[in-house]
Scaffold this motif. Structure first.
Motif, short mmCIF file in Angstrom:
data_model
loop_
_atom_site.label_atom_id
_atom_site.label_comp_id
_atom_site.label_asym_id
_atom_site.label_seq_id
_atom_site.Cartn_x
_atom_site.Cartn_y
_atom_site.Cartn_z
N TYR A 1 0.77 -1.24 0.00
CA TYR A 1 0.00 0.00 0.00
C TYR A 1 0.80 1.29 0.00
CZ TYR A 1 -3.58 -3.44 0.67
OH TYR A 1 -4.38 -4.53 0.49
N ASP A 2 2.09 1.26 0.19
CA ASP A 2 2.88 2.49 0.08
C ASP A 2 3.90 2.38 -1.04
OD1 ASP A 2 4.59 0.68 1.30
OD2 ASP A 2 5.56 2.21 2.55
N LYS A 3 3.60 1.51 -2.01
CA LYS A 3 4.58 1.24 -3.07
C LYS A 3 3.95 1.34 -4.45
CE LYS A 3 7.08 -1.79 0.07
NZ LYS A 3 6.18 -1.47 1.20
N ALA A 4 4.64 2.03 -5.34
CA ALA A 4 4.17 2.14 -6.72
C ALA A 4 4.04 0.75 -7.33
CB ALA A 4 5.14 2.98 -7.54
N GLY A 5 2.92 0.51 -8.00
CA GLY A 5 2.69 -0.78 -8.62
C GLY A 5 2.19 -1.84 -7.67
N GLY A 6 2.13 -1.51 -6.37
CA GLY A 6 1.58 -2.44 -5.40
C GLY A 6 2.51 -3.54 -4.96
N TYR A 7 3.82 -3.36 -5.14
CA TYR A 7 4.77 -4.37 -4.64
C TYR A 7 6.11 -3.70 -4.33
CZ TYR A 7 7.63 -4.49 -8.89
OH TYR A 7 8.49 -4.15 -9.91
N GLY A 8 6.89 -4.37 -3.47
CA GLY A 8 8.22 -3.88 -3.15
C GLY A 8 9.25 -4.97 -3.37
N ILE A 9 10.24 -4.71 -4.22
CA ILE A 9 11.22 -5.73 -4.56
C ILE A 9 12.08 -6.11 -3.37
CG2 ILE A 9 13.00 -4.08 -5.31
CD1 ILE A 9 13.66 -6.04 -7.59
N GLN A 10 12.20 -5.20 -2.38
CA GLN A 10 13.05 -5.45 -1.23
C GLN A 10 12.32 -6.20 -0.12
OE1 GLN A 10 11.78 -2.59 -2.08
NE2 GLN A 10 10.64 -1.96 -0.28
N GLY A 11 11.04 -6.49 -0.32
CA GLY A 11 10.25 -7.18 0.69
C GLY A 11 9.86 -8.58 0.26
N MET A 12 8.68 -9.00 0.69
CA MET A 12 8.22 -10.35 0.39
C MET A 12 8.02 -10.58 -1.11
SD MET A 12 5.54 -11.14 3.50
CE MET A 12 4.83 -9.51 3.55
N ALA A 13 7.77 -9.52 -1.85
CA ALA A 13 7.56 -9.66 -3.29
C ALA A 13 8.83 -10.05 -4.03
CB ALA A 13 6.99 -8.36 -3.86
N ALA A 14 9.97 -10.05 -3.35
CA ALA A 14 11.19 -10.54 -3.99
C ALA A 14 11.02 -11.96 -4.51
CB ALA A 14 12.36 -10.47 -3.01
N THR A 15 10.13 -12.71 -3.87
CA THR A 15 9.90 -14.09 -4.31
C THR A 15 9.11 -14.15 -5.62
OG1 THR A 15 7.86 -14.28 -3.01
CG2 THR A 15 9.91 -14.92 -1.93
N PHE A 16 8.53 -13.02 -6.05
CA PHE A 16 7.77 -12.98 -7.30
C PHE A 16 8.65 -12.67 -8.51
CE2 PHE A 16 4.11 -10.89 -4.65
CZ PHE A 16 3.94 -12.06 -3.94
N ILE A 17 9.85 -12.15 -8.26
CA ILE A 17 10.66 -11.58 -9.34
C ILE A 17 11.42 -12.67 -10.09
CG2 ILE A 17 12.43 -9.90 -9.93
CD1 ILE A 17 9.92 -8.70 -8.60
N GLU A 18 11.14 -12.81 -11.37
CA GLU A 18 11.86 -13.77 -12.20
C GLU A 18 13.12 -13.17 -12.83
OE1 GLU A 18 8.44 -16.89 -13.76
OE2 GLU A 18 9.12 -15.30 -15.11
N HIS A 19 13.05 -11.89 -13.18
CA HIS A 19 14.18 -11.28 -13.90
C HIS A 19 14.10 -9.76 -13.77
CE1 HIS A 19 17.28 -10.79 -16.97
NE2 HIS A 19 16.51 -9.88 -17.54
N ILE A 20 15.26 -9.12 -13.64
CA ILE A 20 15.33 -7.67 -13.73
C ILE A 20 16.43 -7.28 -14.71
CG2 ILE A 20 14.52 -7.39 -11.35
CD1 ILE A 20 17.34 -6.41 -10.63
N ALA A 21 16.23 -6.16 -15.37
CA ALA A 21 17.25 -5.57 -16.23
C ALA A 21 17.30 -4.09 -15.90
CB ALA A 21 16.91 -5.79 -17.71
N GLY A 22 18.43 -3.66 -15.37
CA GLY A 22 18.53 -2.26 -14.97
C GLY A 22 19.15 -2.12 -13.61
N SER A 23 18.53 -1.33 -12.75
CA SER A 23 19.09 -0.99 -11.44
C SER A 23 18.20 -1.52 -10.32
CB SER A 23 19.22 0.53 -11.31
OG SER A 23 19.50 0.91 -9.98
N TYR A 24 18.75 -2.40 -9.49
CA TYR A 24 17.99 -2.91 -8.35
C TYR A 24 17.60 -1.77 -7.41
CZ TYR A 24 16.82 -5.55 -4.13
OH TYR A 24 16.18 -6.05 -3.03
N THR A 25 18.56 -0.87 -7.14
CA THR A 25 18.25 0.24 -6.23
C THR A 25 17.28 1.23 -6.88
OG1 THR A 25 20.30 1.38 -6.91
CG2 THR A 25 20.37 0.06 -4.88
N GLY A 26 17.31 1.31 -8.21
CA GLY A 26 16.34 2.13 -8.90
C GLY A 26 14.93 1.59 -8.74
N ILE A 27 14.80 0.27 -8.79
CA ILE A 27 13.50 -0.35 -8.58
C ILE A 27 13.03 -0.14 -7.15
CG2 ILE A 27 12.26 -2.56 -8.64
CD1 ILE A 27 14.39 -3.42 -10.79
#
Length: 206
Positions: A160-186
């Motif tokens: 609820y306080d995150k754009a797109g409704g998820y946070g890569i640094q939290g529990m949603a990290a388990t949803f992430i299959e691939h990133i291209a770019g900047s982890y800290t930018g995300i």
């Protein structure tokens, strides 16, 4: 320890941005803008008609920097550069902000499930009449999520306080299959680009 005149103000309520700036050892103070008052927020984040996502996110950071610089003067704070940032999630050209409730969060997660989307983070640093800015774009692919998983994630309160409704640094990290770019930018503030921005304004990082 860096000298006091190398401090700057961070005009953001994001705890993630504070954590990231502390990670690179720069000194800053918080300068909070109003989000709700009888006069309304200091900066509205409504998307203008026909506005492209990349133009939107840059415009918002510039407006925040201008307002924050004025607030600094009004409050008679020590004059310092002001850093602002904004992150938005985009899928199929649609800007996904922060969900206000479970229905909105579920709608966003369904739109992102099994898809690749873009995370746009812009930042502006303003000092007196000068300003510097950047736009960083990353791509993120989420796994296909079941309704049960999405409901459980919403129940955690994390979306609820995150754009797109998820946070890569939290529990949603388990949803992430691939990133291209900047982890800290995300997360909300790409450190490579931010360090360059600070150095452009004469604020040492290392």
């Amino acid at each position: 320890m860096k000298p006091a005149d190398h401090k700057f103000y961070l005009a953001s309520k994001s705890p993630r941005r504070r954590e990231l700036l502390r990670q690179i050892g720069v000194e800053f103070e918080l300068l909070m803008l109003r989000e709700a008052s009888p006069r309304g927020p200091d900066v509205t984040e409504a998307v203008l008609p026909g506005e492209k996502p990349e133009d939107y996110v840059v415009r918002v950071t510039r407006e925040k920097a201008e307002v924050a610089s004025k607030v600094m003067l009004m409050r008679r704070l020590t004059p310092r550069p002001v850093l602002t940032a904004d992150t938005t999630v985009v899928v199929d050209g649609r800007i996904l902000g922060k969900p206000a409730n479970e229905d909105e969060a579920m709608d966003m997660l369904r739109a992102l499930s099994g898809r690749t989307h873009q995370v746009l983070t812009a930042a502006t640093l303003q000092r007196d009449e000068q300003s510097w800015h950047f736009l960083q774009v990353s791509e993120v692919r989420l796994a296909t999520l079941s309704e049960k998983t999405m409901r459980a994630y919403c129940a955690s309160g994390e979306p609820y306080d995150k754009a797109g409704g998820y946070g890569i640094q939290g529990m949603a990290a388990t949803f992430i299959e691939h990133i291209a770019g900047s982890y800290t930018g995300i997360m909300g503030l790409p450190l490579h680009e931010t360090a360059q921005l600070l150095q452009q304004a004469g604020i040492p990082v290392l």
